[in-house]
Design an enzyme around this catalytic site. Structure first.
Site, mmCIF file in Angstrom:
data_model
loop_
_atom_site.group_PDB
_atom_site.id
_atom_site.type_symbol
_atom_site.label_atom_id
_atom_site.label_comp_id
_atom_site.label_asym_id
_atom_site.label_seq_id
_atom_site.Cartn_x
_atom_site.Cartn_y
_atom_site.Cartn_z
ATOM 1 N N SER A 186 0.993 -1.085 0.021
ATOM 2 C CA SER A 186 -0.129 -0.250 -0.021
ATOM 3 C C SER A 186 0.907 1.240 -0.018
ATOM 4 O O SER A 186 1.537 1.637 -1.084
ATOM 5 C CB SER A 186 -0.906 0.088 1.281
ATOM 6 O OG SER A 186 -1.960 0.887 1.084
ATOM 7 N N GLN A 215 -14.281 -11.861 5.620
ATOM 8 C CA GLN A 215 -14.591 -11.520 6.735
ATOM 9 C C GLN A 215 -14.154 -12.454 7.993
ATOM 10 O O GLN A 215 -14.054 -12.108 9.321
ATOM 11 C CB GLN A 215 -15.709 -11.142 7.083
ATOM 12 C CG GLN A 215 -16.258 -9.872 5.846
ATOM 13 C CD GLN A 215 -15.291 -8.668 6.171
ATOM 14 O OE1 GLN A 215 -15.409 -8.055 7.304
ATOM 15 N NE2 GLN A 215 -14.432 -8.219 5.447
ATOM 16 N N ASP A 266 -9.862 -5.373 -4.222
ATOM 17 C CA ASP A 266 -9.265 -4.359 -3.265
ATOM 18 C C ASP A 266 -10.155 -3.202 -3.187
ATOM 19 O O ASP A 266 -10.225 -2.729 -4.568
ATOM 20 C CB ASP A 266 -7.899 -4.143 -3.728
ATOM 21 C CG ASP A 266 -7.012 -3.124 -2.842
ATOM 22 O OD1 ASP A 266 -7.720 -2.433 -1.963
ATOM 23 O OD2 ASP A 266 -5.912 -3.200 -2.989
ATOM 24 N N HIS A 294 -7.278 -5.816 0.049
ATOM 25 C CA HIS A 294 -6.249 -5.399 0.036
ATOM 26 C C HIS A 294 -5.124 -5.854 0.919
ATOM 27 O O HIS A 294 -3.887 -5.306 1.090
ATOM 28 C CB HIS A 294 -6.675 -3.947 0.952
ATOM 29 C CG HIS A 294 -5.683 -2.893 0.773
ATOM 30 N ND1 HIS A 294 -4.985 -2.144 -0.172
ATOM 31 C CD2 HIS A 294 -4.874 -2.540 2.056
ATOM 32 C CE1 HIS A 294 -4.284 -1.161 -0.290
ATOM 33 N NE2 HIS A 294 -4.008 -1.400 1.196
#
Length: 270
Positions: free
Chosen positions: A100, A161, A220, A249
């Protein structure tokens, strides 16, 4: 086996996690609150320690590395500190992997030190010209330092999740609280200006001579594939892209085996 130590870099302390033996690989973490070098890269250090010497610093303003005096962070500070750290550690050449924000720093470092950087792996990277600050990244930078804030932030980072476990939330919220004061100075609103600060110019990208492997998740939401990565394919001299399906991500977290195999294969190439 990993070890942590503090290294003096241009008179400022930098906290570093290291492990493994072999050619040096610098691992640069992303920008979320509570992020540290060891937290971001512990699994990667374990996976690759048999073939490489891995160096994962806390970048300025994160974890155990304070901002240098009269600094608020930013691409220039993080890039210069990364280069000076590897000089201080005595590594004349090294690969660099960045996640990132760290991907933008990795590319800037490769442009600034073409004689030293051998390979570049920007993961879920920032830095592409014209890429806007996404609403999801804006929300991550604004996440409050408590368990609900950590849970919501981690949920934005991954597609699956089930990876947002209570232990992960507890660890991240503790790290967020510990770094809250320093992080508050890094990305205050309006936050779009900090995304601009992390944008690399066309000239900088053209100066990257090392081979580049872009790794990105198809789902992402923080740095979406189209604006964040596709422009880089036209701007980097020696580049290839690997897109992981069913991935947000955090490829190193969501697809660790695939991610580490990609790294190992790419870093092994001359």
């Amino acid at each position: 086996m990993t070890a942590e130590r503090t290294v003096s870099v241009d008179g400022s302390p930098v906290r570093v996690t290291e492990g493994g033996t072999g050619p040096a690989v610098l691992l640069l973490h992303g920008s979320g609150p509570g992020t540290t070098g060891s937290g971001a890269w512990a699994a990667t250090i374990r996976a690759l320690a048999g073939s490489w010497h891995l160096v994962a610093p806390d970048q300025a303003g994160f974890g155990g590395t304070p901002l240098p005096p009269r600094s608020r962070g930013g691409l220039g500070v993080w890039t210069e500190q990364a280069a000076a750290l590897m000089d201080a550690l005595g590594h004349p050449s090294y690969a660099v992997v960045g996640h990132s924000m760290g991907g933008a720093v990795a590319l800037a470092l490769a442009a600034a030190r073409p004689e030293q950087v051998t390979h570049v792996v920007p993961v879920s990277t920032m830095g592409a010209p014209g890429a806007p600050l996404s609403a999801e990244l804006d929300a991550v930078w604004a996440a409050p330092a408590h368990e609900d804030g950590a849970r919501e932030m981690l949920g934005r980072l991954v597609l699956d999740q089930s990876l947002v476990t209570e232990s992960a939330v507890a660890a991240r919220s503790a790290a967020m609280r510990a770094g809250e004061a320093a992080f508050a100075t890094l990305f205050p609103p309006p936050r779009a200006r900090w995304a601009v600060d992390l944008t690399l110019s066309v000239e900088t990208l053209a100066a990257v001579r090392a081979p580049v492997l872009l790794v990105h998740g198809a789902q992402d939401r923080l740095t979406p594939l189209r604006p964040a990565v596709l422009p880089l394919l036209d701007l980097l001299a020696d580049v290839r892209l690997h897109v992981l399906g069913r991935c947000g991500h955090a490829p190193a977290v969501e697809h660790p085996d695939d991610f580490h195999r990609l790294l190992s294969d790419f870093l092994s190439q001359d």
